[in-house]
Design an enzyme around this catalytic site. Structure first.
Site, mmCIF file in Angstrom:
data_model
loop_
_atom_site.group_PDB
_atom_site.id
_atom_site.type_symbol
_atom_site.label_atom_id
_atom_site.label_comp_id
_atom_site.label_asym_id
_atom_site.label_seq_id
_atom_site.Cartn_x
_atom_site.Cartn_y
_atom_site.Cartn_z
ATOM 1 N N LEU A 180 17.196 7.672 -12.468
ATOM 2 C CA LEU A 180 16.678 6.849 -13.560
ATOM 3 C C LEU A 180 17.662 6.879 -14.733
ATOM 4 C CD1 LEU A 180 12.921 8.014 -13.575
ATOM 5 C CD2 LEU A 180 13.991 6.203 -12.206
ATOM 6 N N GLY A 217 35.676 -2.763 -24.685
ATOM 7 C CA GLY A 217 37.135 -2.768 -24.586
ATOM 8 C C GLY A 217 37.768 -1.846 -25.616
ATOM 9 N N CYS A 218 37.278 -1.913 -26.859
ATOM 10 C CA CYS A 218 37.881 -1.084 -27.923
ATOM 11 C C CYS A 218 37.604 0.401 -27.696
ATOM 12 C CB CYS A 218 37.363 -1.526 -29.291
ATOM 13 S SG CYS A 218 38.096 -3.086 -29.811
ATOM 14 N N ARG A 227 29.029 -8.971 -20.157
ATOM 15 C CA ARG A 227 28.114 -8.591 -19.085
ATOM 16 C C ARG A 227 27.191 -9.753 -18.738
ATOM 17 N NH1 ARG A 227 28.048 -3.371 -17.844
ATOM 18 N NH2 ARG A 227 25.847 -3.320 -17.232
ATOM 19 N N ASP A 230 18.744 -6.193 -21.710
ATOM 20 C CA ASP A 230 19.936 -7.007 -21.450
ATOM 21 C C ASP A 230 19.646 -8.284 -20.660
ATOM 22 O OD1 ASP A 230 21.404 -5.089 -22.730
ATOM 23 O OD2 ASP A 230 22.750 -4.649 -21.043
ATOM 24 N N MET A 233 22.979 -7.122 -26.437
ATOM 25 C CA MET A 233 22.980 -6.204 -25.290
ATOM 26 C C MET A 233 23.257 -4.789 -25.775
ATOM 27 S SD MET A 233 24.830 -8.299 -22.286
ATOM 28 C CE MET A 233 23.912 -9.322 -21.169
ATOM 29 N N ALA A 256 21.378 -0.683 -26.195
ATOM 30 C CA ALA A 256 20.315 0.190 -25.710
ATOM 31 C C ALA A 256 19.136 0.242 -26.680
ATOM 32 C CB ALA A 256 20.879 1.595 -25.501
ATOM 33 N N HIS A 262 27.286 15.882 -52.623
ATOM 34 C CA HIS A 262 28.743 15.917 -52.753
ATOM 35 C C HIS A 262 29.261 17.267 -52.270
ATOM 36 C CE1 HIS A 262 32.726 15.183 -54.340
ATOM 37 N NE2 HIS A 262 32.700 16.398 -54.884
#
Ligand code: FAD
Length: 465
Positions: free
Chosen positions: A39, A186-187, A272, A311, A317, A319, A444
């Site tokens: 799963l 791709g990146c 996709r 998707d 697309m 999660a 800070h």
């Protein structure tokens, strides 16, 4: 008599399995069908999680290589790629075991096999051995996800030309890699292999990398990639990819110029395609549009009692989008009155180096929507916490509405940007003003001070530049 489920969910990705848990929490008798061995879907096995594990190893190598700058002298690090892969697999297996546990804990019926709608309120599951069982159900959720697409002229052979599924299992660090497509996937792979020492080229059809991001973010990311010696070809149309035996030769046209580059392997990362074939849509009124199943704001398809999420529907697309849609669908099934999803508030995160993250409207989109827009940009180089780790790279850009001062979008490229984004998500969800964001005390020194400074920059009075 066969039992009747309240809901049967086909597909166990972050849409399906999250929907199953929420359904069970709401007291619905739930079944989850999955054709893979384990799963978790694309996200756990071929997407979000394995890529982030590789990115973590790559970033670790990068930081170790720079350790001497911080007074820590270590011998030259050696990459044990098999171990990198082993760690990745360990994380994935732990995630899959976790989902199994959650299914048991929530008393969800898990059925392994290929699910197809077989008629009104009927789902047929075919096991690997060909055995069939039929489930009766009041509702069906299609959560079948997506698979990698490829260009018609670039054949993915999984040896010289890989896709995101096959490159995850690669047994070596290639000496050189051409990535076709400069979206998030791709990146991210470009970053992994750039840090690991490959010579990386990116070929992108559109004029900018990460084309859905704000133009200033894409430009900054291009600058960062160039600094890391990634060879960028934007506005480039791939004409052919040829297997030369010892590698690949890619020919592209950029305007009137023809360019040829060579590498050991190519990664095709051009998007996709939704999975809506062979799931029994012919037994419903649903007509897929280029494979996507359309829904209304409650995730209902045109077929009564059949919902679709993730998707396989034409929303982002991602999660977290799939999970949000899953929760909404089952809450609707359970008779709750869920609010529709505001997709403008979808966070987007790319885990390349440095990271890119954004939520809300880009400057261009805000203008298109008719807002009178004001923007502020603040660089990480002016954030002390970033200087400590030599990561004063990148920037934050805040997009606001001049009239009511509402924050419309926050866009970042820089260290840990994907973690820093959460504050902006809450800010946009609560419709806060730039002034409220600027007046929110931030600890800070933290990297998150950049969000406050970005808001101040939008108001015209940043403190540290
Ligand atoms: P999927 O996760 O694709 O799951 C669908 C499941 O349905 C699969 O397990 C499939 O086997 C099963 N199935 C299909 N048909 C049937 C059938 N007929 N019967 C039974 N089972 C069936 N998103 C992010 O938000 N963050 C990221 O960092 C991120 N990184 C990514 C990196 C990569 C390399 C890739 C490829 C994707 C990434 N994504 C990321 C996208 C994310 O993985 C998807 O958006 C998400 O998995 C979609 O969830 P889903 O539930 O709709 O479908």
């Amino acid at each position: 008599m066969a039992e009747t489920f309240d809901v049967v969910i086909i597909g166990s990705g972050p849409g399906g399995y999250v929907g199953a848990i929420r359904a069970a929490q709401l007291g619905l008798k739930t079944a989850l069908i999955e054709k893979d061995k384990r799963l978790g879907g694309t996200c756990l096995h071929r997407g979000c999680i394995p890529t982030k594990s590789l990115l973590w190893s790559a970033a670790l190598l990068h930081h170790i290589q720079e350790a001497a700058d911080f007074g820590i002298e270590v011998p030259k690090p050696v990459v044990n790629w098999a171990k990198v892969q082993e760690h990745k697999q360990k994380v994935v297996t732990k995630g899959a075991n976790g989902i199994d546990y959650l299914m048991k804990k929530n008393k969800i019926t898990v059925i392994k096999g290929h699910g197809r709608i077989a008629g009104k309120g009927k789902v047929e599951v075919t096991g690997d051995d060909g055995s069939k069982q039929q489930l009766d159900t009041k509702n069906i959720i299609i959560a079948t996800g997506s698979v990698p697409k490829s260009l018609p002229n670039v054949k993915v052979d999984h040896e010289r030309v890989l896709n995101s599924d096959s490159i995850l299992g690669i047994d070596r660090i290639p000496k050189s890699l051409i990535v076709i497509g400069a979206g998030a996937v791709g990146c991210e792979f470009a970053s992994v292999f750039n840090h690991m020492g490959s010579q990386v080229s990116i070929v992108e059809y559109l004029p900018n990398i990460l084309p859905i991001e704000d133009a200033d973010i894409s430009k900054e990311m291009e600058k960062q990639f160039k600094k890391r010696k990634i060879d960028l070809h934007t506005g480039a149309k791939v004409e052919s990819v040829e297997n030369t035996g010892s590698g690949v030769k890619l020919t592209m046209t950029v305007g009137s110029e023809t360019r040829t580059i060579e590498a050991e392997i190519v990664l095709s990362a051009v998007g996709r395609a939704p999975v809506s074939e062979d799931i029994g849509l012919q037994h419903t009124s649903i007509k897929a549009d280029r494979g996507f199943i359309k829904t209304d704001t409650m995730m209902r398809t045109t077929e009564p009692g059949v919902y679709a999420i993730g998707d396989v529907i034409p929303t982002a697309m991602l999660a977290h989008v799939a999970s949000a849609e899953a929760v909404l669908a089952v809450e609707h099934i359970a008779g709750k009155n869920p609010a529709p999803i505001n997709y403008d508030l979808t966070p987007s995160a790319t885990y390349c180096y440095p990271e890119v993250a954004s939520v809300g409207l880009t400057e261009k989109k805000a203008k298109e929507r008719g807002y009178d827009v004001k923007t502020g940009i603040f660089p990480f180089s002016a954030v002390t916490k970033a200087s400590i780790s030599n990561e004063g790279i990148g920037l934050v850009k805040v997009v606001s509405d001049k009239k009511y001062d509402e924050v419309l979008g926050v866009h970042m490229v820089g260290p840990h940007a994907t973690e820093l984004l959460a504050e902006a998500c809450v800010a946009l969800r609560l419709e806060i003003t730039t002034e409220e964001l600027a007046h929110t005390m931030h600890a800070h020194p933290t990297l998150s001070e950049i969000v406050k400074e970005g808001a101040e920059a939008t108001l015209g009075h940043p403190i540290h530049i």
